[in-house]
Enzyme design. Structure first.
Site, PDB file in Angstrom:
ATOM      1  NE  ARG A 325      -4.035   0.029   1.564  1.00 50.00           N
ATOM      2  CZ  ARG A 325      -4.064   1.203   2.147  1.00 50.00           C
ATOM      3  NH1 ARG A 325      -3.312   1.441   3.205  1.00 50.00           N
ATOM      4  NH2 ARG A 325      -4.834   2.149   1.688  1.00 50.00           N
ATOM      5  CE1 TYR A 329      -4.105   1.693  -4.302  1.00 45.86           C
ATOM      6  CE2 TYR A 329      -3.545   0.636  -2.229  1.00 45.86           C
ATOM      7  CZ  TYR A 329      -4.128   0.582  -3.467  1.00 45.86           C
ATOM      8  OH  TYR A 329      -4.742  -0.552  -3.869  1.00 45.86           O
ATOM      9  CB  CYS A 354      15.638  -6.219  -5.044  1.00 47.89           C
ATOM     10  SG  CYS A 354      16.533  -7.380  -4.019  1.00 47.89           S
TER      11      CYS A 354
HETATM   12  N1  LLP Z   1     -17.712  -2.814  -2.298  1.00 46.90           N
HETATM   13  C1  LLP Z   1     -17.141  -2.624  -3.492  1.00 46.90           C
HETATM   14  C2  LLP Z   1     -17.954  -2.746  -4.697  1.00 46.90           C
HETATM   15  C3  LLP Z   1     -15.781  -2.312  -3.582  1.00 46.90           C
HETATM   16  O1  LLP Z   1     -15.227  -2.113  -4.760  1.00 46.90           O
HETATM   17  C4  LLP Z   1     -15.019  -2.223  -2.393  1.00 46.90           C
HETATM   18  C5  LLP Z   1     -13.590  -1.933  -2.441  1.00 46.90           C
HETATM   19  C6  LLP Z   1     -15.658  -2.438  -1.162  1.00 46.90           C
HETATM   20  C7  LLP Z   1     -17.022  -2.718  -1.148  1.00 46.90           C
HETATM   21  C8  LLP Z   1     -14.938  -2.364   0.156  1.00 46.90           C
HETATM   22  O2  LLP Z   1     -14.450  -1.081   0.382  1.00 46.90           O
HETATM   23  P1  LLP Z   1     -13.793  -0.704   1.800  1.00 46.90           P
HETATM   24  O3  LLP Z   1     -14.884  -0.697   2.837  1.00 46.90           O
HETATM   25  O4  LLP Z   1     -12.770  -1.722   2.105  1.00 46.90           O
HETATM   26  O5  LLP Z   1     -13.209   0.640   1.561  1.00 46.90           O
HETATM   27  N2  LLP Z   1      -6.638  -1.870  -2.391  1.00 46.90           N
HETATM   28  C9  LLP Z   1      -7.099  -0.565  -1.988  1.00 46.90           C
HETATM   29  C10 LLP Z   1      -8.594  -0.551  -1.739  1.00 46.90           C
HETATM   30  C11 LLP Z   1      -9.379  -1.008  -2.927  1.00 46.90           C
HETATM   31  C12 LLP Z   1     -10.832  -1.030  -2.648  1.00 46.90           C
HETATM   32  C13 LLP Z   1     -11.552  -1.731  -3.730  1.00 46.90           C
HETATM   33  N3  LLP Z   1     -12.951  -1.846  -3.530  1.00 46.90           N
HETATM   34  C14 LLP Z   1      -6.338  -0.128  -0.747  1.00 46.90           C
HETATM   35  O6  LLP Z   1      -5.494  -0.870  -0.291  1.00 46.90           O
HETATM   36  O7  LLP Z   1      -6.553   0.971  -0.256  1.00 46.90           O
END
Ligand code: LLP
Length: 430
Positions: A325, A329, A354
């Site tokens: 992350r 990001y 690396c």
């Molecule tokens: N529902 C849908 C349709 C989504 O696309 C996502 C997340 C969630 C629920 C859950 O969202 P949350 O409550 O976790 O924010 N890899 C990125 C985050 C990608 C989120 C993708 N979709 C990170 O590490 O910040």
């Protein structure tokens, strides 16, 4: 999070000392605080159950999922949002009831759809007209009617990193509530003989720290629902507002309590429901806000360097392989040193991979006596760390250990070196 320091500044999580955890399981190590996960699930459940009709959280498995967690989610009676055959298989292997599973994703393969239909997945989030036609046809062939929500994009810009923003119209996800696109999808869904349209879905992004974007999203959904009600007489049973509530990675992050978000939504549901209809059931899909703050990653400091500019690096035995992350990001994290406190020296926390970009924390203050061999705990790593982990540099993925009231239990075993070439075929002279 149940972590605390004792009088000797030793860190304890879930009643287990970090010293004992690293002694037993080594480093790096993902630790999950059971009490935090259960608390967040319970709060979502209670807030949504208090709506009329009662709603349900569908925990987003992409944030973190393994068999044991699926079992815990089943025990708690929440729903589960999966986005792949692999997540579905994990959930089922964990004993999760497929009727409370919502299958998401903007590309579901034929194999995944066939598997989901055969297993009796309760709800499908349809992302495109192509998928709508395919699901209708495959449900017909399987002799079932598939319950669906249409994934819509509301045209809302949430204030979060561009890579995790999804509510705007220019996105690969969903069907735009503009130019007649979403209306066309409603017409197609209502005309599909093997689909049962139960409502609409819209998710605006992730790590959102304000209430307003969530309410704006639901307002857009309700406005759309009203328009379709007038146009077709169709009123949704379900509105699914997705996930996205942010968490406190650093003291500067100040997310609103989920109860405040849900209360605002209840009010909107009351206001917008036509007098001759009942309010739709409210579904949410929280991922990060359930598991992020439950997670801590433990590392051991392997090297400390001061470079000519004066910058100091603490390098640990994990990094971008177990937490991508920061590299992906610029995500901020904060760390604590086991047994040591103080904010005396500024240093960068670097990983062992690396890549120059393998930095876990760009800069933070550390205790004056931080030394090689110390155990560093990076906080808030429960979401999108394990699930986004890689084997870059052929480094094994760490185990996941859950802690509760003084007991530690392995939820996911750590990989060993031999696991890394398990799928490799040996060289044969060519
Ligand atoms: N529902 C849908 C349709 C989504 O696309 C996502 C997340 C969630 C629920 C859950 O969202 P949350 O409550 O976790 O924010 N890899 C990125 C985050 C990608 C989120 C993708 N979709 C990170 O590490 O910040």
């Amino acid at each position: 999070m149940t972590w605390r320091r004792d009088d000797a500044h030793r860190i304890w999580i879930g009643g287990v000392s970090v010293a004992e955890l690293v002694e037993t399981f080594g480093t790096p190590l993902y630790v999950m605080d059971y009490a935090t996960v259960v608390d967040r699930l319970g709060r979502y459940q209670a807030a949504l159950a208090a709506c009329d009709p009662p709603g349900l959280p569908y925990y987003a498995g992409k944030a973190f999922l393994c068999r044991a967690l699926a079992g815990l989610l089943e025990e708690r009676g929440v729903g589960l949002d999966v986005v792949s055959g692999g997540e579905l298989a994990t959930a089922l292997a964990g004993g999760f009831d497929p009727r409370r599973i919502l299958f998401h994703g903007n590309v579901k393969t034929r194999d995944e759809i066939a598997y989901g239909l055969a297993q009796g997945v309760g709800l499908w989030a349809v992302d495109s007209l192509d998928e709508l036609a395919l699901l209708d046809q495959m449900a017909g062939a399987a002799g079932v009617k598939a319950a669906i929500v249409l994934r819509l994009t509301p045209g809302i810009e949430a204030h979060t990193h561009a890579f995790i923003r999804t509510g705007q119209f220019d996105t690969k996800f969903g069907l735009a509530m503009a130019a007649g696109i979403a209306e066309g999808a409603v017409d197609a869904a209502l005309a599909a003989p093997h689909l049962d349209l139960v409502g609409y879905h819209a998710h605006i992004g992730s790590q959102i720290l304000e209430v307003e974007p969530f309410l704006a999203n639901l307002e857009r959904l309700l406005g759309f629902a009203r328009d379709q009600y007038q146009r077709l007489g169709f009123w949704p049973e379900v509105l699914d507002v997705g996930g996205g509530l942010g968490v406190r990675y650093t003291p500067e992050d100040d997310p609103p309590p989920l109860e405040v978000v849900v209360e605002g939504m209840r009010e909107l549901l009351r206001q917008w429901t036509p007098p001759d209809r009942s309010p739709p059931r409210l579904y949410m899909e929280p991922g990060r806000s359930v598991v992020a703050e439950a997670g801590v990653t433990l590392y051991r400091v392997g090297a400390i360097k001061t470079v000519p500019s004066g910058r100091r690096y603490l390098a640990v035995d994990g990094g971008m392989g177990d937490n991508i992350r920061p590299a992906l990001y610029q995500a901020p994290y904060r760390a604590e040193v086991d047994g040591k406190v103080g904010e005396a020296v500024a240093a960068t926390l670097a990983g062992r991979y690396c890549e120059s970009g393998d930095i876990l924390i760009a800069e933070q203050q550390w205790p004056a006596d931080v030394a090689v061999g110390d155990v560093v705990a990076v906080l808030g790593t429960g979401a999108y760390n394990y699930t986004m982990a890689s084997n870059y540099n052929r480094v094994p993925r760490p185990p996941v250990v859950a802690v509760r009231e003084g007991q530690a239990r392995v939820w996911v075993e750590g990989e060993r070196w031999e696991d890394l070439y398990r799928l490799d075929r040996p060289w044969e002279p060519w």
